[in-house]
Motif scaffolding. Sequence first.
Motif, PDB file in Angstrom:
ATOM      1  N   GLY A   1     105.383  54.121  20.840  1.00  0.00           N
ATOM      2  CA  GLY A   1     104.392  54.571  21.819  1.00  0.00           C
ATOM      3  C   GLY A   1     103.158  55.199  21.216  1.00  0.00           C
ATOM      4  O   GLY A   1     102.299  55.697  21.954  1.00  0.00           O
TER       5      GLY A   1
ATOM      6  N   LEU B   1     105.438  51.934  28.771  1.00  0.00           N
ATOM      7  CA  LEU B   1     104.079  52.337  29.134  1.00  0.00           C
ATOM      8  C   LEU B   1     103.790  52.061  30.605  1.00  0.00           C
ATOM      9  O   LEU B   1     103.267  52.912  31.323  1.00  0.00           O
ATOM     10  CB  LEU B   1     103.069  51.590  28.248  1.00  0.00           C
ATOM     11  CG  LEU B   1     101.601  51.655  28.665  1.00  0.00           C
ATOM     12  CD1 LEU B   1     101.114  53.087  28.771  1.00  0.00           C
ATOM     13  CD2 LEU B   1     100.740  50.865  27.693  1.00  0.00           C
TER      14      LEU B   1
ATOM     15  N   PHE C   1     105.852  59.901  24.577  1.00  0.00           N
ATOM     16  CA  PHE C   1     105.408  58.508  24.500  1.00  0.00           C
ATOM     17  C   PHE C   1     103.891  58.516  24.696  1.00  0.00           C
ATOM     18  O   PHE C   1     103.382  58.364  25.806  1.00  0.00           O
ATOM     19  CB  PHE C   1     106.087  57.651  25.584  1.00  0.00           C
ATOM     20  CG  PHE C   1     105.977  56.168  25.343  1.00  0.00           C
ATOM     21  CD1 PHE C   1     106.881  55.516  24.513  1.00  0.00           C
ATOM     22  CD2 PHE C   1     104.963  55.423  25.933  1.00  0.00           C
ATOM     23  CE1 PHE C   1     106.787  54.151  24.292  1.00  0.00           C
ATOM     24  CE2 PHE C   1     104.855  54.062  25.703  1.00  0.00           C
ATOM     25  CZ  PHE C   1     105.771  53.421  24.881  1.00  0.00           C
TER      26      PHE C   1
END
Length: 242
Positions: free
Chosen positions: A137, A209, A218
């Motif tokens: 991430g 995401l 993240f």
Amino acid sequence: MELIRVKDYEEMSAKACELVKELMNTVQSPVLGLATGSTPEGLYEKLIHTYENGAISFSNTKTFNLDEYVGLTKEDPNSYHYYMTEKLFKHVDLKEGNAHLPDGAAEDKSQACEDYERLIKSAGAIDLQLLGLGMNGHIGFNEPGTDFKSRTHIVTLDESTRQANARFFNSMDEVPTEAITMGIQSIMEARRVVLLVSGEKKAEALASLVNGEVTETFPASILQQHSDAVIIADEGACSQLR
């Protein structure tokens, strides 16, 4: 966020080139935020081709790269300075003084961070910031746990990030342990963000995401809150999306 699904890496690169070309032909003095690694190489090839065909000019453009390894000089073949020169800069009419990267070889690393942040501010807002997506991430070299309010800073690279980049070095021992990176707040201040994601190995990260919560564990999740974030992702990368 806008998600543009494309067939493959080639189409992803072409679509990204269209967006950059549109900006460069609309804004008189565009400011581009650039990225390194394997993901944007196809885009840079297409930008060079577009320039050679006379469809764009970099003569009034300023560029700011996301990051640079600590301890590598501009001349080091593994530095991002060297990468950008080889992959883009030397092939187009970008003025040497208009290409900016953090100074990874600076003796005073904290001062180098402050200087880079000042350079970005002096250029005004970045019009379009290119990003890749790390499997953990990360965006730029902002590893999990990075403060969303961070600005250009020194980071200790996550072991997974070093392993992912080890293919560019002769051995794992040569991979730097630190980098200077634009902070997440610096990235979020770009007028538009374009995130390129390719391949099944990035599918889990892209799903996190798009479908996950916004959390500093993240870092890319913050893009959910950007007013103009565009994700261009190929079929492999989209394979785990709901």
